[in-house]
Write an enzyme that holds these catalytic residues in place. Structure first.
Site, mmCIF file in Angstrom:
data_model
loop_
_atom_site.group_PDB
_atom_site.id
_atom_site.type_symbol
_atom_site.label_atom_id
_atom_site.label_comp_id
_atom_site.label_asym_id
_atom_site.label_seq_id
_atom_site.Cartn_x
_atom_site.Cartn_y
_atom_site.Cartn_z
ATOM 1 N N HIS A 189 0.870 -1.181 0.000
ATOM 2 C CA HIS A 189 0.000 0.000 0.000
ATOM 3 C C HIS A 189 0.906 1.230 0.000
ATOM 4 O O HIS A 189 1.946 1.223 0.675
ATOM 5 C CB HIS A 189 -0.880 0.070 1.259
ATOM 6 C CG HIS A 189 -2.130 -0.749 1.212
ATOM 7 N ND1 HIS A 189 -2.589 -1.459 2.307
ATOM 8 C CD2 HIS A 189 -3.044 -0.952 0.228
ATOM 9 C CE1 HIS A 189 -3.726 -2.072 1.993
ATOM 10 N NE2 HIS A 189 -4.023 -1.776 0.734
ATOM 11 N N CYS A 202 -2.124 2.967 8.874
ATOM 12 C CA CYS A 202 -3.190 2.037 8.452
ATOM 13 C C CYS A 202 -4.365 2.058 9.435
ATOM 14 O O CYS A 202 -5.501 1.804 9.054
ATOM 15 C CB CYS A 202 -2.670 0.612 8.417
ATOM 16 S SG CYS A 202 -1.265 0.332 7.355
HETATM 17 N N1 ARG Z 1 -3.997 -6.943 6.719
HETATM 18 C C1 ARG Z 1 -4.391 -5.749 6.038
HETATM 19 C C2 ARG Z 1 -4.420 -5.979 4.537
HETATM 20 O O1 ARG Z 1 -3.591 -6.691 4.036
HETATM 21 C C3 ARG Z 1 -3.480 -4.606 6.380
HETATM 22 C C4 ARG Z 1 -3.921 -3.290 5.812
HETATM 23 C C5 ARG Z 1 -2.932 -2.187 6.027
HETATM 24 N N2 ARG Z 1 -3.496 -0.953 5.642
HETATM 25 C C6 ARG Z 1 -2.817 0.059 5.071
HETATM 26 N N3 ARG Z 1 -3.408 1.182 4.901
HETATM 27 N N4 ARG Z 1 -1.597 -0.110 4.644
HETATM 28 O O2 ARG Z 1 -5.255 -5.466 3.833
#
Ligand code: ARG
Length: 261
Positions: free
Chosen positions: A162, A256
């Site tokens: 991300h 996150c």
């Molecule tokens: N386990 C979550 C996923 O893989 C983590 C999300 C992390 N969020 C972020 N904004 N980076 O989607």
């Protein structure tokens, strides 16, 4: 600052959708609760931010990561189109919450798009990440709906899947990045518009240091990212390190867990 968080009542690593998640590396639920409370209290009590909460839902363990729940711009809300079926039911929950708060201009992207996790405003420019979890064509859809200029940034390391795991909006003149997470063209694109680009070390990146939340003067940052913390202090920022070990088991950190409203 107005932000949205979700308590980790049902947080867990129940499936594996990024390289950090291993269902055989269990979350310490008590510690996750303590760490989340510390982040919540830092925002609320130390920084005086206005924290709204969305009700956690049993069976949606990643709902704690509210950054993926939307991209908000003024009164307009882009809802997420999650790539992985495991997270898709979250969209309706966030939609319901925004409607309950009086937001009426909501948009569901046709292409995959994981909210602020992959789209960060720097002044009036929207940096938008692809391709791991958001599709590049979603950028045009979002630009049209919000009426903003987007700069697409290509992420090349699956650990930094991300945009908010590899780039921090620090203030009006400064952005921090983990250069190895981006294509060369994307680094050039960032440097062509941002006057001050801080480059994070491998150590900072792996400690999830880029996954930080700043209001331009104060920054909340995972505690392990000590080099970045020093760089921010040298810039005159007030730095608030917090522990995030349990959320990093899910590939998440400070940012996150935070959605800017
Ligand atoms: N386990 C979550 C996923 O893989 C983590 C999300 C992390 N969020 C972020 N904004 N980076 O989607």
């Amino acid at each position: 600052m107005n932000i949205l968080m979700c308590a980790p009542k049902f947080f867990d690593v129940a499936y594996e959708i990024n390289p950090w998640m291993h269902t055989d590396n269990p979350v310490n639920k008590q510690l996750a609760e303590t760490q989340w409370q510390q982040l919540f209290a830092t925002y609320k009590d130390k920084l005086g931010w206005n924290v709204s909460l969305i009700e956690p839902v049993d069976g949606l363990p990643d709902m704690v990561f509210t950054a993926n729940g939307a991209l908000v711009h003024g009164k307009k809300v882009v809802l997420p189109t999650f790539r992985q079926p495991d997270r898709q039911p979250e969209t309706a929950k966030f939609e319901e919450w925004f409607k309950s708060q009086g937001y009426t201009e909501l948009y569901n992207p046709k292409y995959d798009f994981e909210g602020e996790g992959d789209a960060l405003f720097w002044n009036d420019i929207l940096f938008a990440g692809f391709p791991w979890r958001s599709d590049k064509p979603s950028h045009n859809e979002i630009a049209d709906f919000l009426g903003v200029k987007t700069i697409g940034l290509q992420l090349i390391d699956p650990r930094f899947y991300h945009l908010d795991t590899a780039l921090t909006i620090v203030n009006d003149t400064t952005v921090a990045i983990y250069p190895k997470a981006f294509s060369e063209d994307s680094i050039k694109a960032i440097k062509s518009v941002v006057p001050n680009v801080i480059e994070a070390t491998d150590e900072d990146a792996v400690a999830y240091g880029l996954n930080s939340a700043s209001d331009g003067k104060r920054i909340v940052i995972p505690e392990g990212a000590t080099n970045l913390q020093e760089k921010y202090r040298a810039l005159g920022l007030e730095v608030f390190p917090v522990p995030i070990s349990e959320f990093q088991k899910s590939g998440g950190g400070v940012k996150c867990l935070t959605l800017f409203l």
